[in-house]
Structures are given as C-alpha cells and as structure tokens.
Write a protein that holds these residues in place. Structure first.
Motif, PDB file in Angstrom:
ATOM      1  N   ASN A 165      -8.121   7.352   0.252  1.00 41.22           N
ATOM      2  CA  ASN A 165      -7.128   6.889   1.223  1.00 41.22           C
ATOM      3  C   ASN A 165      -7.764   6.371   2.507  1.00 41.22           C
ATOM      4  OD1 ASN A 165      -4.846   7.214  -0.286  1.00 41.22           O
ATOM      5  ND2 ASN A 165      -4.416   9.266   0.474  1.00 41.22           N
ATOM      6  N   PHE A 166      -9.004   6.782   2.788  1.00 44.58           N
ATOM      7  CA  PHE A 166      -9.677   6.273   3.996  1.00 44.58           C
ATOM      8  C   PHE A 166      -9.839   4.751   3.949  1.00 44.58           C
ATOM      9  CE2 PHE A 166     -10.893  10.758   4.296  1.00 44.58           C
ATOM     10  CZ  PHE A 166     -10.544  11.006   5.608  1.00 44.58           C
ATOM     11  N   PRO A 167     -10.395   4.178   2.860  1.00 48.51           N
ATOM     12  CA  PRO A 167     -10.474   2.716   2.842  1.00 48.51           C
ATOM     13  C   PRO A 167      -9.100   2.051   2.769  1.00 48.51           C
ATOM     14  CG  PRO A 167     -11.427   3.645   0.836  1.00 48.51           C
ATOM     15  CD  PRO A 167     -11.120   4.786   1.752  1.00 48.51           C
ATOM     16  N   GLU A 168      -8.137   2.713   2.129  1.00 47.71           N
ATOM     17  CA  GLU A 168      -6.788   2.138   2.103  1.00 47.71           C
ATOM     18  C   GLU A 168      -6.196   2.068   3.509  1.00 47.71           C
ATOM     19  OE1 GLU A 168      -4.314   4.237  -0.635  1.00 47.71           O
ATOM     20  OE2 GLU A 168      -5.234   3.283  -2.371  1.00 47.71           O
ATOM     21  N   GLY A 169      -6.436   3.093   4.325  1.00 48.41           N
ATOM     22  CA  GLY A 169      -5.971   3.061   5.711  1.00 48.41           C
ATOM     23  C   GLY A 169      -6.629   1.938   6.483  1.00 48.41           C
ATOM     24  N   ALA A 170      -7.918   1.713   6.206  1.00 45.21           N
ATOM     25  CA  ALA A 170      -8.629   0.604   6.859  1.00 45.21           C
ATOM     26  C   ALA A 170      -8.079  -0.738   6.398  1.00 45.21           C
ATOM     27  CB  ALA A 170     -10.123   0.694   6.561  1.00 45.21           C
ATOM     28  N   ILE A 171      -7.679  -0.810   5.126  1.00 43.38           N
ATOM     29  CA  ILE A 171      -7.094  -2.045   4.598  1.00 43.38           C
ATOM     30  C   ILE A 171      -5.815  -2.391   5.364  1.00 43.38           C
ATOM     31  CG2 ILE A 171      -5.857  -2.983   2.596  1.00 43.38           C
ATOM     32  CD1 ILE A 171      -7.979  -1.611   0.847  1.00 43.38           C
ATOM     33  N   VAL A 217       0.839  -1.209   0.000  1.00 41.87           N
ATOM     34  CA  VAL A 217       0.000   0.000   0.000  1.00 41.87           C
ATOM     35  C   VAL A 217       0.870   1.253   0.000  1.00 41.87           C
ATOM     36  CG1 VAL A 217      -1.730   1.299   1.308  1.00 41.87           C
ATOM     37  CG2 VAL A 217      -1.978  -1.163   1.024  1.00 41.87           C
ATOM     38  N   VAL A 218       1.957   1.226   0.740  1.00 42.27           N
ATOM     39  CA  VAL A 218       2.861   2.376   0.756  1.00 42.27           C
ATOM     40  C   VAL A 218       3.433   2.612  -0.644  1.00 42.27           C
ATOM     41  CG1 VAL A 218       5.084   3.200   1.628  1.00 42.27           C
ATOM     42  CG2 VAL A 218       3.414   2.232   3.198  1.00 42.27           C
ATOM     43  N   ILE A 219       3.873   1.567  -1.294  1.00 42.77           N
ATOM     44  CA  ILE A 219       4.422   1.705  -2.645  1.00 42.77           C
ATOM     45  C   ILE A 219       3.335   2.169  -3.612  1.00 42.77           C
ATOM     46  CG2 ILE A 219       5.381   0.402  -4.584  1.00 42.77           C
ATOM     47  CD1 ILE A 219       6.910  -1.242  -2.433  1.00 42.77           C
ATOM     48  N   HIS A 220       2.121   1.662  -3.435  1.00 43.25           N
ATOM     49  CA  HIS A 220       0.993   2.063  -4.269  1.00 43.25           C
ATOM     50  C   HIS A 220       0.692   3.552  -4.115  1.00 43.25           C
ATOM     51  CE1 HIS A 220      -3.259   2.245  -5.533  1.00 43.25           C
ATOM     52  NE2 HIS A 220      -3.466   2.822  -4.370  1.00 43.25           N
ATOM     53  N   ASN A 221       0.928   4.110  -2.936  1.00 47.86           N
ATOM     54  CA  ASN A 221       0.620   5.515  -2.680  1.00 47.86           C
ATOM     55  C   ASN A 221       1.640   6.476  -3.275  1.00 47.86           C
ATOM     56  OD1 ASN A 221      -1.801   5.113  -1.367  1.00 47.86           O
ATOM     57  ND2 ASN A 221      -0.865   4.966   0.656  1.00 47.86           N
ATOM     58  N   PRO A 252       2.969   6.693  -6.484  1.00 52.57           N
ATOM     59  CA  PRO A 252       2.536   7.313  -7.737  1.00 52.57           C
ATOM     60  C   PRO A 252       1.280   8.174  -7.586  1.00 52.57           C
ATOM     61  CG  PRO A 252       2.535   4.906  -7.932  1.00 52.57           C
ATOM     62  CD  PRO A 252       3.015   5.250  -6.559  1.00 52.57           C
ATOM     63  N   GLU A 253       0.438   7.862  -6.607  1.00 51.05           N
ATOM     64  CA  GLU A 253      -0.721   8.728  -6.369  1.00 51.05           C
ATOM     65  C   GLU A 253      -0.249  10.107  -5.922  1.00 51.05           C
ATOM     66  OE1 GLU A 253      -3.334   6.818  -3.604  1.00 51.05           O
ATOM     67  OE2 GLU A 253      -4.014   5.352  -5.085  1.00 51.05           O
ATOM     68  N   GLY A 254       0.722  10.146  -5.030  1.00 53.20           N
ATOM     69  CA  GLY A 254       1.292  11.425  -4.614  1.00 53.20           C
ATOM     70  C   GLY A 254       1.969  12.134  -5.765  1.00 53.20           C
ATOM     71  N   VAL A 281      -2.727   5.323   8.985  1.00 52.42           N
ATOM     72  CA  VAL A 281      -2.578   6.740   8.637  1.00 52.42           C
ATOM     73  C   VAL A 281      -1.221   6.982   7.984  1.00 52.42           C
ATOM     74  CG1 VAL A 281      -2.360   9.066   9.603  1.00 52.42           C
ATOM     75  CG2 VAL A 281      -4.180   7.553  10.393  1.00 52.42           C
ATOM     76  N   LEU A 282      -0.174   6.416   8.562  1.00 50.67           N
ATOM     77  CA  LEU A 282       1.166   6.636   8.021  1.00 50.67           C
ATOM     78  C   LEU A 282       1.364   6.029   6.642  1.00 50.67           C
ATOM     79  CD1 LEU A 282       3.437   6.210  11.176  1.00 50.67           C
ATOM     80  CD2 LEU A 282       2.794   8.316   9.983  1.00 50.67           C
ATOM     81  N   SER A 283       0.579   5.004   6.296  1.00 49.99           N
ATOM     82  CA  SER A 283       0.716   4.415   4.961  1.00 49.99           C
ATOM     83  C   SER A 283       0.378   5.427   3.879  1.00 49.99           C
ATOM     84  CB  SER A 283      -0.166   3.174   4.825  1.00 49.99           C
ATOM     85  OG  SER A 283      -1.540   3.530   4.796  1.00 49.99           O
ATOM     86  N   GLY A 284      -0.477   6.404   4.213  1.00 49.99           N
ATOM     87  CA  GLY A 284      -0.815   7.452   3.259  1.00 49.99           C
ATOM     88  C   GLY A 284       0.094   8.659   3.337  1.00 49.99           C
ATOM     89  N   ALA A 285       0.968   8.710   4.340  1.00 43.40           N
ATOM     90  CA  ALA A 285       1.847   9.865   4.515  1.00 43.40           C
ATOM     91  C   ALA A 285       2.883   9.997   3.411  1.00 43.40           C
ATOM     92  CB  ALA A 285       2.535   9.795   5.877  1.00 43.40           C
ATOM     93  N   VAL A 286       3.118   8.932   2.670  1.00 44.07           N
ATOM     94  CA  VAL A 286       4.085   9.019   1.581  1.00 44.07           C
ATOM     95  C   VAL A 286       3.545   9.851   0.416  1.00 44.07           C
ATOM     96  CG1 VAL A 286       5.200   6.842   2.149  1.00 44.07           C
ATOM     97  CG2 VAL A 286       3.358   6.867   0.495  1.00 44.07           C
ATOM     98  N   GLU A 287       2.220  10.010   0.327  1.00 47.28           N
ATOM     99  CA  GLU A 287       1.652  10.765  -0.792  1.00 47.28           C
ATOM    100  C   GLU A 287       2.062  12.224  -0.802  1.00 47.28           C
ATOM    101  OE1 GLU A 287      -2.472  10.162  -1.590  1.00 47.28           O
ATOM    102  OE2 GLU A 287      -2.217   7.988  -1.653  1.00 47.28           O
ATOM    103  N   PRO A 288       1.894  12.970   0.299  1.00 54.20           N
ATOM    104  CA  PRO A 288       2.339  14.363   0.238  1.00 54.20           C
ATOM    105  C   PRO A 288       3.846  14.491   0.028  1.00 54.20           C
ATOM    106  CG  PRO A 288       1.335  13.877   2.379  1.00 54.20           C
ATOM    107  CD  PRO A 288       1.208  12.664   1.538  1.00 54.20           C
TER     108      PRO A 288
END
Length: 155
Positions: free
Chosen positions: A114-120, A75-79, A81-83, A140-147
C-alpha cells in the motif's frame, strides 16, 4: 492472473465441495466465476474510467471527472478486494482453515504494497496542484477502505 485465478481460486473451490457434491464439484466455482464476470461488466459500465490507449472517458458521468479523480477512484476500488482478502483470511483463522500467522502475513504483505499505491495517488495529485499535505492525506485515505472491507467481510 488467469493461471492464478484457476490454480489458487477455482481448483481449491472445487476441492472444497468435492466431498459433498462429487462429480458436480465444478458447479459452485463456475457459478461464482460467471457472477464475477457479470459484476465486472457492471462495474465497467457504471464506474467512470479512462483506458490508457483512449482519450475518451467511459462509464457513468465520466465527462465531468478529472483524470486524477478517476485515478483515486480506481485505487480505492482496487483496495476493496484486497481488504476482503484480509477479512477472509482472518475469518478462516477461526475455522482452522488458515493460521492466524498466515492471516497476519497476508495483512502485512498487503499493507507493505500500500505504500507505493499511496505514492501513486499522492504524486500525481501534487503535480496537479494539490497541496502536499492534502495529497499525502488522500494517498493514505485511499488505503483506508481496506480495513473497512476486511471488517465487513469478517462480519
């Protein structure tokens, strides 16, 4: 995804360079596509992962990682390219290629999903015995790589 890649990425890339390259407008898109394929092949060999239909992990040092760790890593790697997509859209808003409103719309849309991804991330970690607060923070931190990826892309 193939259609989206072609119609939303490759054709616009060819249109962008048509004026300067003429009939050879396919070359930058083809080179970028080939580099992307090679990069994905590299990642497939370098990053620990496990396919759904397999019980054997693949990639470098994957035998020592638990399934939950590989899931968080995926999920971190997936995030990333989204960022990067958000960063490109904000960088494009400075050139007039895209409006700041469109860049914000993309950023908000990606943030919402990112909300469902955080739940995942959080729910399997909690099921695996991780404290609920730590599981939440990991989600929450799994999505922190996006910004971070957005900022690096803008630079």
């Amino acid at each position: 995804m193939v259609a989206a890649s072609f119609f939303s990425l490759l054709l616009p890339a060819m249109d962008m360079v048509e004026e300067s390259m003429g009939r050879m407008n396919w070359v930058p898109a083809a080179v970028g596509f080939i580099i992307g394929v090679l990069f994905l092949l590299f990642l497939d060999n370098a990053i620990p992962h496990q396919h759904v239909d397999s019980s054997i992990p693949e990639g470098r040092n994957s035998e020592t990682l638990r399934r939950t760790t590989m899931m968080v890593l995926a999920v971190v790697i997936h995030n990333i390219p989204e960022g990067m997509a958000v960063g490109v859209s904000f960088a494009g808003s400075n050139t007039g290629a895209i409006t700041i409103t469109q860049a914000m719309d993309l950023a908000i849309g990606i943030a919402i999903q990112n909300f469902p991804e955080g739940a995942i991330i959080s729910m399997p970690l909690k099921s695996a015995g991780v404290d609920k607060h730590k599981a939440f923070v990991m989600g929450v931190l799994s999505g922190a790589v996006e910004p971070i990826a957005a900022f690096v892309t803008i630079l």
